[in-house]
Design a protein around this motif. Sequence first.
Motif, mmCIF file in Angstrom:
data_model
loop_
_atom_site.group_PDB
_atom_site.id
_atom_site.type_symbol
_atom_site.label_atom_id
_atom_site.label_comp_id
_atom_site.label_asym_id
_atom_site.label_seq_id
_atom_site.Cartn_x
_atom_site.Cartn_y
_atom_site.Cartn_z
ATOM 1 N N PHE A 145 0.824 -1.207 0.000
ATOM 2 C CA PHE A 145 0.000 0.000 0.000
ATOM 3 C C PHE A 145 0.857 1.257 0.000
ATOM 4 O O PHE A 145 0.514 2.265 -0.633
ATOM 5 C CB PHE A 145 -0.944 -0.008 1.206
ATOM 6 N N ASN A 148 2.147 1.529 -3.722
ATOM 7 C CA ASN A 148 1.180 1.572 -4.811
ATOM 8 C C ASN A 148 0.147 2.676 -4.706
ATOM 9 O O ASN A 148 -0.294 3.192 -5.740
ATOM 10 C CB ASN A 148 0.469 0.224 -4.929
ATOM 11 N N ILE A 149 -0.256 3.052 -3.490
ATOM 12 C CA ILE A 149 -1.266 4.100 -3.371
ATOM 13 C C ILE A 149 -0.783 5.288 -2.546
ATOM 14 O O ILE A 149 -0.989 6.433 -2.931
ATOM 15 C CB ILE A 149 -2.612 3.548 -2.838
ATOM 16 N N ASN A 171 -2.602 7.863 -13.868
ATOM 17 C CA ASN A 171 -2.279 6.834 -12.885
ATOM 18 C C ASN A 171 -2.334 5.448 -13.518
ATOM 19 O O ASN A 171 -3.095 5.206 -14.452
ATOM 20 C CB ASN A 171 -3.272 6.885 -11.718
ATOM 21 N N THR A 173 -3.489 1.829 -12.863
ATOM 22 C CA THR A 173 -4.238 0.845 -12.078
ATOM 23 C C THR A 173 -4.015 -0.517 -12.731
ATOM 24 O O THR A 173 -2.938 -0.773 -13.252
ATOM 25 C CB THR A 173 -5.730 1.244 -11.939
ATOM 26 N N THR A 190 -4.864 -2.493 -3.737
ATOM 27 C CA THR A 190 -4.295 -1.158 -3.988
ATOM 28 C C THR A 190 -4.767 -0.624 -5.333
ATOM 29 O O THR A 190 -4.967 0.589 -5.489
ATOM 30 C CB THR A 190 -2.760 -1.177 -3.968
ATOM 31 N N LYS A 191 -4.938 -1.504 -6.310
ATOM 32 C CA LYS A 191 -5.376 -1.041 -7.626
ATOM 33 C C LYS A 191 -6.812 -0.545 -7.588
ATOM 34 O O LYS A 191 -7.191 0.383 -8.309
ATOM 35 C CB LYS A 191 -5.202 -2.151 -8.658
ATOM 36 N N ALA A 193 -8.016 0.937 -4.968
ATOM 37 C CA ALA A 193 -7.852 2.248 -4.348
ATOM 38 C C ALA A 193 -7.390 3.278 -5.376
ATOM 39 O O ALA A 193 -7.820 4.437 -5.352
ATOM 40 C CB ALA A 193 -6.858 2.152 -3.193
ATOM 41 N N ILE A 194 -6.520 2.848 -6.296
ATOM 42 C CA ILE A 194 -6.010 3.775 -7.313
ATOM 43 C C ILE A 194 -7.124 4.239 -8.236
ATOM 44 O O ILE A 194 -7.201 5.418 -8.607
ATOM 45 C CB ILE A 194 -4.879 3.108 -8.112
ATOM 46 N N PHE A 197 -9.136 6.672 -6.323
ATOM 47 C CA PHE A 197 -8.318 7.888 -6.199
ATOM 48 C C PHE A 197 -8.380 8.692 -7.492
ATOM 49 O O PHE A 197 -8.538 9.919 -7.475
ATOM 50 C CB PHE A 197 -6.884 7.489 -5.871
ATOM 51 N N THR A 198 -8.276 8.011 -8.619
ATOM 52 C CA THR A 198 -8.309 8.687 -9.917
ATOM 53 C C THR A 198 -9.623 9.426 -10.109
ATOM 54 O O THR A 198 -9.649 10.603 -10.497
ATOM 55 C CB THR A 198 -8.113 7.662 -11.055
#
Length: 283
Positions: A145, A148-149, A171, A173, A190-191, A193-194, A197-198
């Motif tokens: 984490f 990756n994030i 980003n 992912t 984490t992906k 979360a990405i 996040f994006t």
Amino acid sequence: MTQTTEMIHEDNLPGHESALDRKPQWQPRYPGSGRLKGKTAIVTGADSGIGRAVAALYAREGANVAIVYLLEDDDAEKTRAIVEDEGSEAICIKADIGSQKMCQKIADQVIERFGAIDILVNNAGEQHPDDDITDITEEQLRRTFQTNIFGMFFMTQAVRPHLKSGSAIVNCTSVTMYKGSWSLLDYSSTKGAITAFTRSLSENLVGDGIRVNAVAPGPIWTPLNPCGGADEEKLKHFGESTPIGRAGEPNEVAPSFLFLACEDSSYMSGQVLHPNGGIIVNG
């Protein structure tokens, strides 16, 4: 090469591209057309794999590139040579993006060298396959984490004061965010979360004319796979389950990062592109 001082990485990931028998294909597949002329881009994880292919393509399109990497000096210097051979300028910055302090140093060094930051590519990542959730240690979970994030948050925070209308963040992912991965529980999380996040960062910045998008690659041949714990049998058949029937190459993913960074995608923000070999993910 510029090197930060606070290193917190503890294993041998992401691995040396120079050591692979089968070399990933990073070469841009078409002539440039000046789509990033006069721009400065930061690409994390640019020493190898997708990051190297993105750096090469951005350079061909006229951008100067800050090559951020973790450990692999030889790979980073190769990427620098690739960028310079395309007629652009490059700086190599050895840093662990899992540290907020080091991300700030990256931004400061890029501003000192180029005077601007127009594009941030949050590409760096790591993965550690585990068959059972009980095999994932607290240290590994935190580290995955962190890179990756957390690293994407830290890099975005560091460059935010320098971004202006017309700037872009892209980003990385993954298809695992959409279809899951039984052996990459922490990585896939984490992906997810990405992607969130994006979409959220897009809403946060779009009013200032800053676009935020992402790319979700499928199985792509990079050092992350042979150096990330995959066994020989899995590597032998890597990517064969896709509809196209093979793993992708980094230079088949890089054009998505170019499209989202340039004016060709001026009406796109909060979106995800899927160079994944034909896997339907409906997202």
